[in-house]
Write an enzyme that holds these catalytic residues in place. Structure first.
Site, PDB file in Angstrom:
ATOM      1  N   CYS A  82     -33.347  20.203  39.731  1.00  0.00           N
ATOM      2  CA  CYS A  82     -33.559  20.661  38.115  1.00  0.00           C
ATOM      3  C   CYS A  82     -33.536  21.736  38.146  1.00  0.00           C
ATOM      4  CB  CYS A  82     -35.407  20.633  37.545  1.00  0.00           C
ATOM      5  SG  CYS A  82     -35.189  18.423  37.897  1.00  0.00           S
ATOM      6  N   ILE A  83     -33.662  23.412  38.104  1.00  0.00           N
ATOM      7  CA  ILE A  83     -33.659  24.031  37.665  1.00  0.00           C
ATOM      8  C   ILE A  83     -32.281  25.274  37.883  1.00  0.00           C
ATOM      9  CG2 ILE A  83     -34.505  26.815  38.112  1.00  0.00           C
ATOM     10  CD1 ILE A  83     -36.368  24.763  36.920  1.00  0.00           C
TER      11      ILE A  83
END
Ligand SMILES: NC(=O)c1ccc[n+]([C@@H]2O[C@H](COP(=O)([O-])OP(=O)(O)OC[C@H]3O[C@@H](n4cnc5c(N)ncnc54)[C@H](O)[C@@H]3O)[C@@H](O)[C@H]2O)c1
Length: 396
Positions: A253-254
């Site tokens: 994600c990040i």
């Protein structure tokens, strides 16, 4: 409801368990035949869904994994939870989303609610999914997944769920489905708002982590403890939110989602300058870590035995996707060190196996899982801690 979840990874299996636990009849569809067999044998591959839960759902007839797409037809709800990675040029790779949409278009002939939970830029549901699924009058909604693997406080049930639909009927049906196993539903005015909210949340984290990573380097150069400064700043009861420095960012994600936002920003002519700079700072952290390890070890690590402790991207999960440990290990080897790694949760990775901590000259703690043998870590000649949580040793 009869529900199909396309993709049985971290997100898809978590949702499948939530829906099956609430009494829906869930088919977990995945193209990975080996994974399907493993799931049907009652063996979960993710934290948060236990083997006994899975076996219980299978025994109760509320869950079955499948790799035959004919199971999709006749489902009232079909959820897409497939990977949305970056391609070699760090641009969005929507090939999995397109493949899932094409499967639905080919195999689903009765009208269904189709929900996308995969993270992507605003416009994905409308232009990349609904536009590809033709011939049947389906309902379409976006409900981006916010699950945080390994988080025992916030899970599928109590994390508020965003819903945006192409039509009011799609929103109503999505609210009925998610309302059956989520405590709080937040309706937004369009799927684009829901999609953008999710990637902005992760961009917020990416940029703030980069900021604190840069600050940690400034504090160290000033000769003050960055940790102490952050703890002091966090005593302010308003207007400050603490983030922790570390060796970089990992996971699906990040490091990835902000580049989806940067991609659409670029298309509409607004450069996403914060995202670009945050990527640069975070991706440079492994090199900073190795520079500090070399400096702390008397200027050279050539010929030294180094153990990297914890190689997954965060504590208490086995996920190694985009983990900064990979770059830390590669850069330590470039400095001439003999590098092994220790991670009981990961076991094997990049063709190597977890090694004992004891006996190393240097320990570099990238990720600290609960239960890691800190006495063995501290028994190494020099310790560098990237988690700023081990007292009495060098670190970020
Ligand atoms: N992992 C997280 O913490 C997290 C959190 C929030 C959102 N997300 C988002 O959710 C989405 C899924 O992520 P994930 O972590 O669950 O991925 P994952 O890699 O763990 O699982 C994806 C699964 O989809 C399967 N798959 C791929 N193509 C398929 C197809 N055409 N048909 C059926 N199955 C297919 C794969 O075999 C795999 O098992 C991504 O968009 C991700 O950004 C992930």
């Amino acid at each position: 409801m009869r529900v199909a979840i396309i993709g049985q990874g971290y997100v898809g299996l978590t949702i499948a368990a939530g829906a099956a636990g609430d009494g829906h009849t869930v088919v977990g569809f995945d193209v990975n035949v080996g994974l399907v067999a493993q799931l049907n044998a009652g063996r979960s591959h993710i934290e948060g869904v236990g083997d006994s839960d899975l076996a219980g759902f299978i025994a109760a007839g509320t869950y079955l994994a499948a790799s035959d797409p004919s199971v999709l037809d006749g489902c009232e709800v079909i959820v897409i939870a497939v990977p949305t990675p970056l391609d070699a040029d760090r641009n969005p790779d929507l090939s999995y989303v397109h493949a899932a949409s094409d499967l639905i278009s080919q195999h689903v002939k009765s009208p269904a609610l189709i929900v996308n939970e995969s993270t992507s830029y605003p416009g994905t549901l409308r232009k990349e999914i609904a536009a590809r699924i033709t011939g049947v009058d389906h309902l379409f909604a976006s409900s981006p997944e916010r699950v945080d693997p390994g988080n025992n406080q916030w899970g599928t049930k109590n994390t508020p769920r965003l819903i945006g639909g192409l039509t009011p009927a799609a929103v109503a049906k999505a609210k009925e489905f998610y309302g059956s196993f989520c405590d709080s539903i937040i309706e937004v005015s369009s799927p684009e708002v829901a999609e953008a909210a999710k990637i902005f949340e992760n961009t917020f984290r990416q940029v703030n982590i980069a900021l604190v990573n840069e600050f940690a380097q400034i504090a160290d150069a000033l000769g003050i403890s960055g940790r102490e400064v952050l703890d002091a700043a966090a005593t302010k009861p308003y207007g400050f939110m603490p983030f922790n420095p570390g060796p970089g960012v990992g996971g699906h994600c990040i490091p990835v989602d902000p580049s989806y936002l940067a991609h659409v920003a670029n298309e509409v002519g607004v450069p996403a300058t914060f995202i670009k700079r945050a990527n640069e700072v975070n991706l440079a952290m492994p090199a900073y870590v190795v520079t500090r390890v070399v400096a702390g070890s008397g200027g050279s690590i050539r010929g030294k035995k180094v153990v990297v402790v914890g190689v997954s991207y965060k504590s208490n999960v086995a996920d190694t996707r985009e983990t900064p440990a990979a770059a830390v290990i590669d850069l330590l080897r470039e400095q001439g060190a003999t590098v092994s790694w220790h991670d009981d949760l990961v076991g094997t990775w990049r063709g190597e196996s977890s090694s004992p901590i004891a006996g190393a000259d240097i320990a570099v703690v990238v990720t600290k899982h609960d239960g890691v043998d800190l006495a063995a870590v501290k028994g190494c000649g020099y310790v560098f801690d990237c988690t700023s949580s081990i007292t009495g040793v060098d670190g970020i």
